[in-house]
Design an enzyme around this catalytic site. Structure first.
Site, PDB file in Angstrom:
ATOM      1  N   ASN A   1       0.075  51.862  29.193  1.00 32.49           N
ATOM      2  CA  ASN A   1      -1.311  52.038  28.644  1.00 32.49           C
ATOM      3  C   ASN A   1      -2.317  52.815  29.506  1.00 32.49           C
ATOM      4  O   ASN A   1      -3.053  53.582  28.897  1.00 32.49           O
ATOM      5  CB  ASN A   1      -2.049  50.542  28.645  1.00 32.49           C
ATOM      6  CG  ASN A   1      -1.940  49.955  29.822  1.00 32.49           C
ATOM      7  OD1 ASN A   1      -1.255  50.018  30.818  1.00 32.49           O
ATOM      8  ND2 ASN A   1      -2.788  48.920  29.979  1.00 32.49           N
TER       9      ASN A   1
ATOM     10  N   GLU B   1       1.246  42.947  38.754  1.00 32.77           N
ATOM     11  CA  GLU B   1       0.077  43.258  38.165  1.00 32.77           C
ATOM     12  C   GLU B   1       0.199  42.907  36.598  1.00 32.77           C
ATOM     13  O   GLU B   1       1.075  43.778  36.038  1.00 32.77           O
ATOM     14  CB  GLU B   1      -0.581  44.576  38.335  1.00 32.77           C
ATOM     15  CG  GLU B   1      -0.678  45.061  39.665  1.00 32.77           C
ATOM     16  CD  GLU B   1      -2.226  44.178  40.174  1.00 32.77           C
ATOM     17  OE1 GLU B   1      -2.908  43.598  39.288  1.00 32.77           O
ATOM     18  OE2 GLU B   1      -2.571  44.453  41.250  1.00 32.77           O
TER      19      GLU B   1
ATOM     20  N   CYS C   1      -5.315  46.114  30.271  1.00 36.30           N
ATOM     21  CA  CYS C   1      -5.092  44.867  30.963  1.00 36.30           C
ATOM     22  C   CYS C   1      -6.327  43.925  31.067  1.00 36.30           C
ATOM     23  O   CYS C   1      -6.604  42.822  31.083  1.00 36.30           O
ATOM     24  CB  CYS C   1      -4.390  44.699  32.095  1.00 36.30           C
ATOM     25  SG  CYS C   1      -5.255  45.866  33.450  1.00 36.30           S
TER      26      CYS C   1
ATOM     27  N   GLU D   1      -3.855  45.646  44.162  1.00 35.72           N
ATOM     28  CA  GLU D   1      -3.489  46.819  44.592  1.00 35.72           C
ATOM     29  C   GLU D   1      -4.945  47.322  44.789  1.00 35.72           C
ATOM     30  O   GLU D   1      -5.941  46.733  44.579  1.00 35.72           O
ATOM     31  CB  GLU D   1      -3.171  47.555  43.137  1.00 35.72           C
ATOM     32  CG  GLU D   1      -1.631  47.155  42.899  1.00 35.72           C
ATOM     33  CD  GLU D   1      -0.963  48.133  42.073  1.00 35.72           C
ATOM     34  OE1 GLU D   1      -1.409  48.008  41.001  1.00 35.72           O
ATOM     35  OE2 GLU D   1       0.144  48.668  42.290  1.00 35.72           O
TER      36      GLU D   1
HETATM   37  P1  NAD Z   1       6.366  45.805  29.906  1.00 36.92           P
HETATM   38  O1  NAD Z   1       6.337  44.642  30.765  1.00 36.92           O
HETATM   39  O2  NAD Z   1       6.951  45.938  28.580  1.00 36.92           O
HETATM   40  O3  NAD Z   1       6.758  47.112  30.503  1.00 36.92           O
HETATM   41  C1  NAD Z   1       6.174  47.433  31.968  1.00 36.92           C
HETATM   42  C2  NAD Z   1       7.322  48.394  32.756  1.00 36.92           C
HETATM   43  O4  NAD Z   1       8.569  47.544  32.986  1.00 36.92           O
HETATM   44  C3  NAD Z   1       7.840  49.583  31.810  1.00 36.92           C
HETATM   45  O5  NAD Z   1       7.944  50.697  32.557  1.00 36.92           O
HETATM   46  C4  NAD Z   1       9.285  48.826  31.407  1.00 36.92           C
HETATM   47  O6  NAD Z   1      10.255  49.958  31.023  1.00 36.92           O
HETATM   48  C5  NAD Z   1       9.616  48.079  32.613  1.00 36.92           C
HETATM   49  N1  NAD Z   1      10.593  47.252  32.482  1.00 36.92           N
HETATM   50  C6  NAD Z   1      10.909  46.273  31.199  1.00 36.92           C
HETATM   51  N2  NAD Z   1      11.755  45.399  31.505  1.00 36.92           N
HETATM   52  C7  NAD Z   1      12.348  45.546  32.698  1.00 36.92           C
HETATM   53  C8  NAD Z   1      13.121  44.726  33.711  1.00 36.92           C
HETATM   54  N3  NAD Z   1      13.953  43.897  33.040  1.00 36.92           N
HETATM   55  N4  NAD Z   1      13.170  45.215  35.011  1.00 36.92           N
HETATM   56  C9  NAD Z   1      12.374  46.180  35.508  1.00 36.92           C
HETATM   57  N5  NAD Z   1      11.482  46.889  34.783  1.00 36.92           N
HETATM   58  C10 NAD Z   1      11.266  46.809  33.317  1.00 36.92           C
HETATM   59  O7  NAD Z   1       4.706  45.905  29.709  1.00 36.92           O
HETATM   60  P2  NAD Z   1       3.803  47.216  28.995  1.00 36.92           P
HETATM   61  O8  NAD Z   1       4.157  46.723  27.404  1.00 36.92           O
HETATM   62  O9  NAD Z   1       4.585  48.601  29.102  1.00 36.92           O
HETATM   63  O10 NAD Z   1       2.447  47.217  29.254  1.00 36.92           O
HETATM   64  C11 NAD Z   1       1.497  46.482  28.756  1.00 36.92           C
HETATM   65  C12 NAD Z   1       1.293  45.043  29.695  1.00 36.92           C
HETATM   66  O11 NAD Z   1       1.056  45.834  31.168  1.00 36.92           O
HETATM   67  C13 NAD Z   1       0.084  44.183  29.282  1.00 36.92           C
HETATM   68  O12 NAD Z   1       0.548  42.914  29.457  1.00 36.92           O
HETATM   69  C14 NAD Z   1      -0.958  44.657  30.450  1.00 36.92           C
HETATM   70  O13 NAD Z   1      -1.791  43.552  30.373  1.00 36.92           O
HETATM   71  C15 NAD Z   1      -0.224  44.877  31.619  1.00 36.92           C
HETATM   72  N6  NAD Z   1      -0.881  45.627  32.453  1.00 36.92           N
HETATM   73  C16 NAD Z   1      -1.270  45.036  33.572  1.00 36.92           C
HETATM   74  C17 NAD Z   1      -2.170  45.637  34.553  1.00 36.92           C
HETATM   75  C18 NAD Z   1      -2.845  45.168  35.785  1.00 36.92           C
HETATM   76  O14 NAD Z   1      -3.066  45.814  36.572  1.00 36.92           O
HETATM   77  N7  NAD Z   1      -2.630  43.645  35.879  1.00 36.92           N
HETATM   78  C19 NAD Z   1      -2.573  47.027  34.151  1.00 36.92           C
HETATM   79  C20 NAD Z   1      -2.197  47.564  33.190  1.00 36.92           C
HETATM   80  C21 NAD Z   1      -1.169  47.057  32.213  1.00 36.92           C
END
Ligand code: NAD
Length: 470
Positions: A146, A244, A278, A451
């Site tokens: 995102n 996060e 997020c 962070e």
């Molecule tokens: P996601 O959890 O599907 O993927 C995030 C990352 O993790 C990707 O690079 C993905 O390839 C990797 N990943 C997936 N499975 C994994 C595993 N088993 N082991 C290691 N890595 C793995 O999330 P998304 O759909 O890419 O992002 C959206 C989410 O991120 C939303 O829930 C959003 O709120 C959250 N987000 C949080 C913050 C924050 O700072 N708190 C900031 C931005 C987004």
């Protein structure tokens, strides 16, 4: 494009690639290596190899490498922002902010380099106590799609300035801008292996990084369930963790608020990046006495948002980033059609690309999904409450605790919101601003650790106590 491992641009060991598509057109815009466990191993090995020399480079020089890269990023921000629009979908204005924000983050961490120092104290019984701050070692940064560039900066900046080396994994739908930025680190003279960027699926490549015995820290940003899994996978090898995760940020609009400004602020903080933030406002609780006026203002402002491809002039909101998110959003809208009232949006479009019109809904059942779970898309539920007690109770009623805001001109109410809203960050009369100076992260199901902020280097270093007697 290729991956960056040990200073070299390489293909996946399998020779396979994965496509990257433009979410506004579904056109293929590039491909990257489909890395797997072997590539994870190679990247960690390269990072281990580079560690000893990099950790001995004086902190100010490490900071200078970040500042030099930041200058290159600023110089190329137009090109990088256009690429970010193409792979992520956001409007050019937002992409430009994100790329410049990345440079700003690197500059912030370059400045923090001077804060890295240990302590010494004389202690009669032991002689002298020296407390050294040592880098943790090889770190892994895992990034969502995102805000792929900004969040990469939150991981690269502190890891590198503290003397660690890093393996960074972007999300599969948004690797291109990160790899281009990798080229700028190389151009700025970063030694080989200090920053490695690998591409591939989370379930294989990401998992292999998280479980690798030589990795000392994982900083993960993504969904709550993935975060839970990452924590479990990292536990056997005792890694440091920053998680996060998602958020379901509430905004409380009191009856004394400047309603015009509050409506503009809430609309801006819900539909930025097509609602895929997020800390986007995911629930708005408004006092009943001003609810009609507030809803009318919010609906009017929402309907004025122009939806389209991120490079089109005047566009305020782009498409969702990917097919999975589009299907989830479609399901949510279908479910809400029978049980809530749409004040704006709600119609389906047959436009190519993962587009939705921005939506405002009201009269939702109290157990409706958007009031319980994170909805990563352009829909704003507006809920009426009788007073601040009810607003805070309902705001705190989810498992999340990332951000929250209160909109009021009354100092006492603002203070109550700051104290009682369960969130890692609380805004008053604003939302969504995340400067690098402010520690950022969630409470409850939104994650662990922080962070950014002046103390973040403590999370990328380990103290070593040395007792010296002559
Ligand atoms: P996601 O959890 O599907 O993927 C995030 C990352 O993790 C990707 O690079 C993905 O390839 C990797 N990943 C997936 N499975 C994994 C595993 N088993 N082991 C290691 N890595 C793995 O999330 P998304 O759909 O890419 O992002 C959206 C989410 O991120 C939303 O829930 C959003 O709120 C959250 N987000 C949080 C913050 C924050 O700072 N708190 C900031 C931005 C987004």
């Amino acid at each position: 494009m290729k991956m960056l491992i040990g200073g070299a641009w390489t293909d996946a060991s399998s020779g396979r690639t994965m496509k990257v598509v433009n979410p506004a057109t579904w056109d293929e815009i590039g491909s990257v290596p489909l890395g797997g466990p072997e590539d994870a191993g190679a990247a960690v090995e390269a990072a281990e190899h580079a560690l000893a020399a990099w950790s001995e480079v004086p902190a100010l020089e490490r900071g200078r490498a970040l500042a030099q890269t930041a200058a290159l990023v600023r110089g190329e921000s137009e090109r990088l922002a256009a690429l970010l629009v193409a792979e992520q979908g956001k409007p050019l204005r937002e992409a430009t902010d994100e790329v410049r924000g990345f440079a700003h983050i690197l500059e912030y961490y370059a400045g923090l380099a001077s804060s890295l120092h240990g302590e010494t104290m004389a202690a009669k019984a032991y002689g002298r106590i020296v407390i050294e701050k040592r880098p943790l070692g090889v770190c892994v940064g895992i990034v969502p799609w995102n805000m792929p560039v900004l969040i990469a900066g939150w991981k690269i900046g502190p890891a590198l300035v503290a003397g660690n080396t890093l393996v960074l994994k972007p999300a599969s739908t948004t690797p291109l801008t990160t790899l281009e930025i990798g080229k700028l680190f190389v151009r700025a003279g970063l030694p080989p292996g200090v920053l490695n960027i690998v591409t591939g699926p989370g379930e294989s490549l990401g998992e292999a990084l998280v479980t690798h015995a030589a990795v000392r820290k994982v900083s993960f940003t993504g969904e709550r369930e993935t975060g839970r899994h990452v924590a479990e996978a990292a536990a056997p090898t005792m890694k440091h963790l920053t998680l996060e995760l998602g958020g379901s940020d509430p905004a409380i609009i009191c009856d004394d608020a400047d309603l015009e400004k509050a409506a503009a602020g809430v609309v801006g903080a819900r539909f930025y990046n097509c609602g895929q933030v997020c800390t986007a406002i995911k629930r708005a609780y408004v006092f009943s006495s001003v609810a009609d006026r507030f809803k009318a203002l919010v609906a009017e402002k929402t309907e004025k948002i122009t939806v389209g491809g991120g490079m089109e002039a005047g566009v305020g909101m782009g498409p969702l980033n990917n097919a999975g998110g589009y299907e989830r959003m479609q399901q949510i809208v279908d479910d809400l059609r029978g049980e809530a009232r749409f004040l704006a949006g709600g119609e389906t479009t047959d436009k190519k690309g993962w587009f939705f019109a921005p939506m405002v809904v009201t009269d939702l059942p109290s157990d409706a999904l958007p009031l319980r779970e994170e909805v990563f898309g352009p829909i704003l539920p507006v809920i009426e409450v009788s007073d601040l007690d009810e607003a805070i109770d309902r705001a705190n009623s989810t498992q999340y605790g990332l951000g929250a805001s209160i909109w009021t001109r009354n100092l006492e109410r603002a203070g109550r919101g700051c104290r009682d809203l369960e969130a890692g960050i609380v805004w008053v009369n604003q939302h969504l601003k995340i400067p690098p100076e402010a520690p950022f992260g969630g409470t409850k199901g939104s994650g662990i650790g922080r962070e950014n902020g002046p103390k973040v280097l403590d999370r990328y270093t380990e103290e070593k106590s040395i007792l010296i007697r002559s």
